[in-house]
Each structure stands twice: as structure tokens, then as C-alpha cells.
Design a protein around this motif. Structure first.
Motif, PDB file in Angstrom:
ATOM      1  N   ALA A  60       2.633   2.980  -4.827  1.00  0.00           N
ATOM      2  CA  ALA A  60       2.801   2.852  -6.274  1.00  0.00           C
ATOM      3  C   ALA A  60       2.871   4.276  -6.833  1.00  0.00           C
ATOM      4  CB  ALA A  60       1.619   2.095  -6.871  1.00  0.00           C
ATOM      5  N   PRO A  61       3.538   4.468  -7.972  1.00  0.00           N
ATOM      6  CA  PRO A  61       3.638   5.815  -8.541  1.00  0.00           C
ATOM      7  C   PRO A  61       2.270   6.489  -8.687  1.00  0.00           C
ATOM      8  CG  PRO A  61       5.083   4.318  -9.712  1.00  0.00           C
ATOM      9  CD  PRO A  61       4.239   3.480  -8.779  1.00  0.00           C
ATOM     10  N   GLY A  62       2.194   7.728  -8.217  1.00  0.00           N
ATOM     11  CA  GLY A  62       0.974   8.520  -8.341  1.00  0.00           C
ATOM     12  C   GLY A  62      -0.115   8.192  -7.341  1.00  0.00           C
ATOM     13  N   GLU A  63       0.136   7.260  -6.424  1.00  0.00           N
ATOM     14  CA  GLU A  63      -0.899   6.878  -5.465  1.00  0.00           C
ATOM     15  C   GLU A  63      -0.609   7.417  -4.072  1.00  0.00           C
ATOM     16  OE1 GLU A  63      -1.833   2.728  -5.450  1.00  0.00           O
ATOM     17  OE2 GLU A  63      -2.669   2.816  -7.469  1.00  0.00           O
ATOM     18  N   PHE A  64      -1.657   7.496  -3.279  1.00  0.00           N
ATOM     19  CA  PHE A  64      -1.552   7.846  -1.866  1.00  0.00           C
ATOM     20  C   PHE A  64      -2.578   7.019  -1.120  1.00  0.00           C
ATOM     21  CE2 PHE A  64      -2.855  10.534   1.796  1.00  0.00           C
ATOM     22  CZ  PHE A  64      -1.696  10.372   2.532  1.00  0.00           C
ATOM     23  N   LYS A  65      -2.149   5.855  -0.637  1.00  0.00           N
ATOM     24  CA  LYS A  65      -3.042   4.938   0.072  1.00  0.00           C
ATOM     25  C   LYS A  65      -2.354   4.363   1.310  1.00  0.00           C
ATOM     26  CE  LYS A  65      -5.356   3.453  -4.177  1.00  0.00           C
ATOM     27  NZ  LYS A  65      -5.549   2.353  -5.108  1.00  0.00           N
ATOM     28  N   VAL A  66      -1.245   3.666   1.099  1.00  0.00           N
ATOM     29  CA  VAL A  66      -0.651   2.863   2.163  1.00  0.00           C
ATOM     30  C   VAL A  66       0.311   3.623   3.076  1.00  0.00           C
ATOM     31  CG1 VAL A  66      -0.940   0.712   0.876  1.00  0.00           C
ATOM     32  CG2 VAL A  66       1.218   1.975   0.677  1.00  0.00           C
ATOM     33  N   SER A  67       0.698   4.839   2.694  1.00  0.00           N
ATOM     34  CA  SER A  67       1.651   5.586   3.535  1.00  0.00           C
ATOM     35  C   SER A  67       0.972   6.662   4.378  1.00  0.00           C
ATOM     36  CB  SER A  67       2.748   6.214   2.673  1.00  0.00           C
ATOM     37  OG  SER A  67       2.211   7.206   1.814  1.00  0.00           O
ATOM     38  N   SER A  68      -0.338   6.673   4.397  1.00  0.00           N
ATOM     39  CA  SER A  68      -1.069   7.671   5.187  1.00  0.00           C
ATOM     40  C   SER A  68      -0.944   7.366   6.681  1.00  0.00           C
ATOM     41  CB  SER A  68      -2.547   7.686   4.801  1.00  0.00           C
ATOM     42  OG  SER A  68      -3.185   6.504   5.255  1.00  0.00           O
ATOM     43  N   ALA A  69      -1.095   8.381   7.485  1.00  0.00           N
ATOM     44  CA  ALA A  69      -1.056   8.210   8.938  1.00  0.00           C
ATOM     45  C   ALA A  69      -2.132   7.225   9.389  1.00  0.00           C
ATOM     46  CB  ALA A  69      -1.241   9.556   9.636  1.00  0.00           C
ATOM     47  N   GLU A  70      -3.297   7.315   8.799  1.00  0.00           N
ATOM     48  CA  GLU A  70      -4.406   6.449   9.185  1.00  0.00           C
ATOM     49  C   GLU A  70      -4.077   4.977   8.890  1.00  0.00           C
ATOM     50  OE1 GLU A  70      -5.726  10.555   8.409  1.00  0.00           O
ATOM     51  OE2 GLU A  70      -4.633   9.147   7.169  1.00  0.00           O
ATOM     52  N   HIS A  71      -3.515   4.732   7.710  1.00  0.00           N
ATOM     53  CA  HIS A  71      -3.168   3.360   7.335  1.00  0.00           C
ATOM     54  C   HIS A  71      -2.060   2.813   8.259  1.00  0.00           C
ATOM     55  CE1 HIS A  71      -2.777  -0.147   4.726  1.00  0.00           C
ATOM     56  NE2 HIS A  71      -1.474  -0.033   4.898  1.00  0.00           N
ATOM     57  N   VAL A  72      -1.055   3.621   8.512  1.00  0.00           N
ATOM     58  CA  VAL A  72       0.047   3.180   9.369  1.00  0.00           C
ATOM     59  C   VAL A  72      -0.471   2.863  10.772  1.00  0.00           C
ATOM     60  CG1 VAL A  72       2.235   3.847  10.429  1.00  0.00           C
ATOM     61  CG2 VAL A  72       1.820   4.342   8.011  1.00  0.00           C
ATOM     62  N   LEU A  73      -1.303   3.738  11.328  1.00  0.00           N
ATOM     63  CA  LEU A  73      -1.881   3.474  12.651  1.00  0.00           C
ATOM     64  C   LEU A  73      -2.657   2.164  12.668  1.00  0.00           C
ATOM     65  CD1 LEU A  73      -3.028   7.030  13.746  1.00  0.00           C
ATOM     66  CD2 LEU A  73      -1.456   5.542  15.013  1.00  0.00           C
ATOM     67  N   ALA A  74      -3.436   1.923  11.625  1.00  0.00           N
ATOM     68  CA  ALA A  74      -4.216   0.688  11.544  1.00  0.00           C
ATOM     69  C   ALA A  74      -3.302  -0.537  11.501  1.00  0.00           C
ATOM     70  CB  ALA A  74      -5.141   0.721  10.332  1.00  0.00           C
ATOM     71  N   GLN A  75      -2.189  -0.429  10.776  1.00  0.00           N
ATOM     72  CA  GLN A  75      -1.251  -1.549  10.666  1.00  0.00           C
ATOM     73  C   GLN A  75      -0.520  -1.806  11.979  1.00  0.00           C
ATOM     74  OE1 GLN A  75      -1.201  -3.463   7.788  1.00  0.00           O
ATOM     75  NE2 GLN A  75      -2.938  -2.099   7.487  1.00  0.00           N
TER      76      GLN A  75
END
Length: 159
Positions: free
Chosen positions: A142-157
Motif C-alpha cells: 500500500a502507498p507509504g508502507e513496507f510490510k509485504v515486500s520484505s525479504a523476510e515476508h517473501v521467504l515466509a510465504q
């Protein structure tokens, strides 16, 4: 139209620095490969330099152990991407790709207007996972956010 899971990545050309400026076709980058591509609004910008790229640098080996390549793309020129990669100690193999005119970004439907910041057309912040050029996972911020595109999140997914 925005790219979605199940879509093939669009054909476009990007630039990188190798033996000089090299033009690379997205088919050559993605076909017959497993790749995580993450996009940043701009090299050397705060969140991109302090959190987004450093996370993929820190976890590069985790992706490699899974047989997954890692590419970073931004609507910047290849010299800026090369300098940013050096500044951030990007490991060999993590490709720093320039989408200077935003053609690939527009083909994905993930462009944004950053004119208010003096930056013109830029990419939204996202990460995607593709196998053989087909999107299997897509995480758009979402604009101004940094949550779902992090390396950690991607690895978890990716499990």
C-alpha cells in the motif's frame, strides 16, 4: 491492468552494468528460472536503502539455497543501480536492474506518479515470485508502507 498471480511476465528490456551497459530481455531473465523480483521506488531513497534492499542482501543466501535468483528493479538508470549496489554491498548474483523509462513497470501495471516528490514516474514497492516467467506470488505494498515486500515476508510465504 495490474499483473496478477498466474500471469506471464511481460516481455521488455532492462539494463544492467556488466561489461559496460548491457540490455537484457525479461524472457532471458525469467524463463526457465525461479526468481524473486523486488521493486523499489528509487535507489538511495530512505526505506529502499535502509530496509528493502538490505533485507534481500542479508537473506540472499537463503534464496540461493532454495534455487531462487534475486533481482532488484527500479525506474533509475543502470549507473545509479550499479552505484547503489556497490554502496549497499550487494553480493555477486543479486542483479541490479534498471527500468530507466519505466516500460517494464508500466507493462506490469505497477507504476506510480511520484511527481510530488520531484521523481516523476516510478515503480510501486512490491515483490513477486515467478517460475518459468509465470507469477506464482505477488506482494504489492500500500502507498507509504513496507510490510509485504520484505525479504523476510517473501521467504515466509515461500515456506
Amino acid at each position: 491492468m495490474t499483473i496478477k498471480i498466474g500471469d506471464s511476465l511481460p516481455e521488455a528490456t532492462l539494463k544492467r552494468i556488466g561489461e559496460g551497459v548491457e540490455t537484457v530481455d525479461t524472457r532471458a531473465l525469467f524463463d526457465s528460472n525461479k526468481v524473486v523480483l523486488f521493486a523499489v521506488p528509487g535507489a538511495f531513497t530512505p526505506t529502499c536503502s535502509e530496509r528493502h534492499l538490505p533485507g534481500f542482501v542479508a537473506h540472499y543466501d537463503d534464496f540461493q539455497q532454495r534455487g531462487i535468483g534475486v533481482y532488484c528493479v527500479s525506474v533509475n538508470d543502470p549507473f545509479v543501480m550499479q552505484a547503489w549496489g556497490k554502496d549497499q554491498h550487494v553480493p555477486d548474483g543479486l542483479q541490479m536492474l534498471a527500468d530507466g523509462n519505466g516500460d517494464f513497470t508500466k507493462a506490469l501495471g505497477l507504476e506510480m506518479d511520484a511527481s510530488g516528490y520531484g521523481m516523476g514516474l516510478r515503480s510501486r514497492r512490491y515483490a513477486l515470485y515467478a517460475e518459468d516467467g509465470v507469477v506464482k506470488g505477488l506482494w504489492v505494498e500500500a502507498p507509504g508502507e513496507f510490510k509485504v515486500s520484505s525479504a523476510e515476508h517473501v521467504l515466509a510465504q515461500l515456506g
